[in-house]
Design a protein around this motif. Structure first.
Motif, PDB file in Angstrom:
ATOM      1  N   LEU A 187       0.831  -1.207   0.000  1.00  0.00           N
ATOM      2  CA  LEU A 187       0.000   0.000   0.000  1.00  0.00           C
ATOM      3  C   LEU A 187       0.863   1.252   0.000  1.00  0.00           C
ATOM      4  N   THR A 188       1.929   1.232   0.785  1.00  0.00           N
ATOM      5  CA  THR A 188       2.862   2.358   0.808  1.00  0.00           C
ATOM      6  C   THR A 188       3.508   2.560  -0.566  1.00  0.00           C
ATOM      7  N   ALA A 189       3.914   1.459  -1.202  1.00  0.00           N
ATOM      8  CA  ALA A 189       4.553   1.544  -2.517  1.00  0.00           C
ATOM      9  C   ALA A 189       3.592   2.074  -3.569  1.00  0.00           C
ATOM     10  N   GLY A 190       2.365   1.585  -3.584  1.00  0.00           N
ATOM     11  CA  GLY A 190       1.390   2.037  -4.562  1.00  0.00           C
ATOM     12  C   GLY A 190       1.047   3.504  -4.406  1.00  0.00           C
ATOM     13  N   THR A 191       0.971   3.958  -3.161  1.00  0.00           N
ATOM     14  CA  THR A 191       0.683   5.368  -2.908  1.00  0.00           C
ATOM     15  C   THR A 191       1.834   6.258  -3.371  1.00  0.00           C
ATOM     16  N   LEU A 192       3.073   5.821  -3.122  1.00  0.00           N
ATOM     17  CA  LEU A 192       4.239   6.579  -3.556  1.00  0.00           C
ATOM     18  C   LEU A 192       4.292   6.667  -5.078  1.00  0.00           C
ATOM     19  N   PHE A 193       4.013   5.555  -5.758  1.00  0.00           N
ATOM     20  CA  PHE A 193       4.006   5.540  -7.226  1.00  0.00           C
ATOM     21  C   PHE A 193       2.963   6.515  -7.771  1.00  0.00           C
ATOM     22  N   SER A 194       1.769   6.459  -7.211  1.00  0.00           N
ATOM     23  CA  SER A 194       0.694   7.344  -7.648  1.00  0.00           C
ATOM     24  C   SER A 194       1.059   8.806  -7.427  1.00  0.00           C
ATOM     25  N   ALA A 195       1.643   9.107  -6.272  1.00  0.00           N
ATOM     26  CA  ALA A 195       2.017  10.491  -5.961  1.00  0.00           C
ATOM     27  C   ALA A 195       3.108  10.995  -6.904  1.00  0.00           C
ATOM     28  N   ALA A 196       4.074  10.118  -7.247  1.00  0.00           N
ATOM     29  CA  ALA A 196       5.161  10.531  -8.133  1.00  0.00           C
ATOM     30  C   ALA A 196       4.645  10.833  -9.534  1.00  0.00           C
ATOM     31  N   VAL A 197       3.725  10.007 -10.033  1.00  0.00           N
ATOM     32  CA  VAL A 197       3.159  10.240 -11.360  1.00  0.00           C
ATOM     33  C   VAL A 197       2.343  11.536 -11.373  1.00  0.00           C
ATOM     34  N   TRP A 198       1.537  11.751 -10.333  1.00  0.00           N
ATOM     35  CA  TRP A 198       0.732  12.982 -10.258  1.00  0.00           C
ATOM     36  C   TRP A 198       1.627  14.219 -10.225  1.00  0.00           C
ATOM     37  N   ALA A 199       2.695  14.173  -9.402  1.00  0.00           N
ATOM     38  CA  ALA A 199       3.576  15.330  -9.278  1.00  0.00           C
ATOM     39  C   ALA A 199       4.324  15.608 -10.579  1.00  0.00           C
ATOM     40  N   ARG A 200       4.745  14.558 -11.288  1.00  0.00           N
ATOM     41  CA  ARG A 200       5.452  14.754 -12.555  1.00  0.00           C
ATOM     42  C   ARG A 200       4.507  15.299 -13.628  1.00  0.00           C
ATOM     43  N   ALA A 201       3.280  14.743 -13.694  1.00  0.00           N
ATOM     44  CA  ALA A 201       2.322  15.208 -14.691  1.00  0.00           C
ATOM     45  C   ALA A 201       1.917  16.660 -14.448  1.00  0.00           C
ATOM     46  N   ALA A 202       1.877  17.066 -13.178  1.00  0.00           N
ATOM     47  CA  ALA A 202       1.500  18.437 -12.839  1.00  0.00           C
ATOM     48  C   ALA A 202       2.668  19.404 -12.949  1.00  0.00           C
ATOM     49  N   GLY A 203       3.863  18.874 -13.181  1.00  0.00           N
ATOM     50  CA  GLY A 203       5.033  19.731 -13.324  1.00  0.00           C
ATOM     51  C   GLY A 203       5.674  20.148 -12.024  1.00  0.00           C
ATOM     52  N   TYR A 204       5.337  19.473 -10.927  1.00  0.00           N
ATOM     53  CA  TYR A 204       5.902  19.834  -9.625  1.00  0.00           C
ATOM     54  C   TYR A 204       7.295  19.246  -9.402  1.00  0.00           C
ATOM     55  N   ILE A 205       7.624  18.166 -10.088  1.00  0.00           N
ATOM     56  CA  ILE A 205       8.944  17.561  -9.945  1.00  0.00           C
ATOM     57  C   ILE A 205       9.516  17.313 -11.334  1.00  0.00           C
ATOM     58  N   GLY A 206      10.827  17.216 -11.421  1.00  0.00           N
ATOM     59  CA  GLY A 206      11.503  16.981 -12.685  1.00  0.00           C
ATOM     60  C   GLY A 206      11.584  15.507 -13.026  1.00  0.00           C
ATOM     61  N   ALA A 207      12.166  15.232 -14.189  1.00  0.00           N
ATOM     62  CA  ALA A 207      12.265  13.857 -14.664  1.00  0.00           C
ATOM     63  C   ALA A 207      13.128  13.001 -13.745  1.00  0.00           C
ATOM     64  N   PHE A 208      14.208  13.577 -13.201  1.00  0.00           N
ATOM     65  CA  PHE A 208      15.113  12.811 -12.339  1.00  0.00           C
ATOM     66  C   PHE A 208      14.404  12.364 -11.064  1.00  0.00           C
ATOM     67  N   ALA A 209      13.699  13.279 -10.401  1.00  0.00           N
ATOM     68  CA  ALA A 209      12.991  12.941  -9.168  1.00  0.00           C
ATOM     69  C   ALA A 209      11.873  11.944  -9.431  1.00  0.00           C
TER      70      ALA A 209
END
Length: 444
Positions: free
Chosen positions: A86-108
């Motif tokens: 559950l922790t892993a799935g939530t982290l994956f979802s958050a990373a995709v959302w942040a990248r799609a929204a432009g909050y984090i770069g490609a490296f992060a």
């Protein structure tokens, strides 16, 4: 014919339900990760690296979880694994959302995706197959029932792949990020099932800060009759309280199981190549953009899982074949199917070939699982369940990252490599298992 242990053992039924939702969540990530890498403008090798890291975690922890499912109890092991998932799935979802929204770069984004889909999720799902396989071994006393039990459990996991493909296809057609954000929801359902329906461990199963190691004498395989020939084993075996002692480890080089491993590893590597490159194959051979490719990729994986599930749940239990015959037939068919996939000119031909690969896996995998399980003693069932699960995982350490790297260099090259390894394993199945006596090996 005798009923499947899936229908008679409540603990195994709960484990299958948990596996259904957990592997549905995992497959949603598998289906969407290749198109996502291009939609999020991430390098293609990120896909292979994430899956390879997950496979490394599964390889390292499969026997760990298999032995501790007996020492600690199944409920405790599964709950711990699902919380991690559950922790892993939530982290994956958050990373995709942040990248799609432009909050984090490609490296992060790449780092978060590799960590979440890699060691976090891999460590979690590593617990489920060995726990289930060890239980199947407890409730199946002979060769015929062992083949039916391992085939049914594997078929249930392949059913989750089909469900995951269908859900991913529907969500991906609506929104390319839909499958990613739905992943934690499915893991949460699995966690709820474990909390409500998974039977509590025996009263003597208490967590220990340091589990005692077995003495050299206790770790030696018993001279008694192996698990494959025990008569009168009942379903109540799964309810026996555990004492916290770790059962013995099983070595990969053990002469009782090494021929089985050599005879199966090729198809596992080939499955890794096919499943991780199918998203790119669909886009390149079909001329599709990333968004529509999600649905087509899901349908390709659905065809593969349908072939495996058809064999494991329906055909194999009715064939009455022994482990050796199943493994040989599956590996021979895999060699033919992979050749067709390598040369497939259209998406229809790709779909037919991936279905045939699924059929081949659905024959070979139960043969390997049952044969390796029957080759060891009762006390080693937790260890061999971990080895069985890790055998496929260890090929995935190399297959995804090498396949994506080779595909970027020359699209045909990863399939040629997979073909050579399948041919080698097929040869081992016909030559090394020729004089293998499963029961006598277990008595050694």
């Amino acid at each position: 014919m005798p009923s499947s242990p899936l229908l008679t053992n409540p603990t195994l039924r709960a484990l299958v339900a948990i596996a259904l939702f957990t592997y549905t969540a995992q497959n949603m990530l598998n289906v969407s990760i290749a198109p996502l890498s291009r939609a999020l403008d991430l390098p293609e090798w990120i896909v292979g690296a994430a899956v390879s890291l997950a496979a490394a975690a599964v390889t390292a922890l499969s026997q760990f979880w298999g032995r501790r499912s007996i020492a600690w109890g199944r409920r405790r092991v599964i709950l711990l694994a699902l919380i991690l998932a559950l922790t892993a799935g939530t982290l994956f979802s958050a990373a995709v959302w942040a990248r799609a929204a432009g909050y984090i770069g490609a490296f992060a984004a790449a780092g978060a995706i590799m960590a979440a889909r890699g060691p976090f999720f891999g460590a979690a799902v590593a617990a489920i197959p060995p726990t289930g396989q060890a239980l199947v071994a407890e409730v199946t006393p002979d060769e015929g029932s062992r083949v039916r039990g391992t085939s049914a459990f594997s078929g249930a996991i392949n059913l989750s792949v089909m469900v995951g493909s269908l859900v991913s296809s529907a969500l991906g057609a609506w929104w390319i990020f839909g499958p990613v954000h739905a992943t934690p929801v499915f893991v949460l359902i699995a966690l709820a099932i474990a909390l409500i329906w998974l039977p509590r461990d025996g009263g003597t199963t208490h967590p220990r800060r340091h589990l005692p190691r077995l003495s050299h004498e206790a770790a030696e395989p018993k001279k008694a009759t192996p698990a494959s020939s025990i008569e009168g084993t009942t379903d109540s075996a799964s309810a026996e309280p555990t004492d916290g002692e770790l059962p013995p480890r099983v070595s990969w080089t053990d002469r009782r199981i090494a021929p089985w491993i050599a005879s199966i590893f090729g198809i596992y590597f080939a499955n890794g190549v096919v499943q991780i490159t199918i998203g790119f194959l669909v886009q390149d051979r079909g001329g599709l953009e990333p968004a529509p490719a999600v649905s087509i990729t899901a349908l390709m994986l659905l065809a593969n899982a349908a072939g495996a599930m058809l064999m494991q749940l329906i055909v194999v239990p009715r064939l009455g074949w022994g482990p050796r015959r199943l493994l040989r037939a599956g590996m021979t068919l895999a060699l033919i199917a992979l050749t067709c996939l390598t040369l497939a000119p259209t998406l229809w031909a790709v779909a037919a070939s991936t279905f045939a690969m699924g059929v081949a896996s659905g024959m070979a995998s139960p043969g390997y699982s049952a044969g390796a399980s029957l080759a060891v003693t009762e006390r080693e069932q937790g260890g061999i369940a971990g080895v069985i699960n890790a055998t496929g995982a260890i090929t995935w350490i190399v297959a995804p990252v090498s396949a994506t790297a080779l595909y970027g260099w020359m699209p045909l090259s990863p399939f040629l490599l997979a073909l050579s390894l399948v041919a080698l394993s097929c040869s081992c199945a016909w030559l090394l298992l020729r004089k293998l006596d499963i029961v006598s090996r277990a008595r050694d």
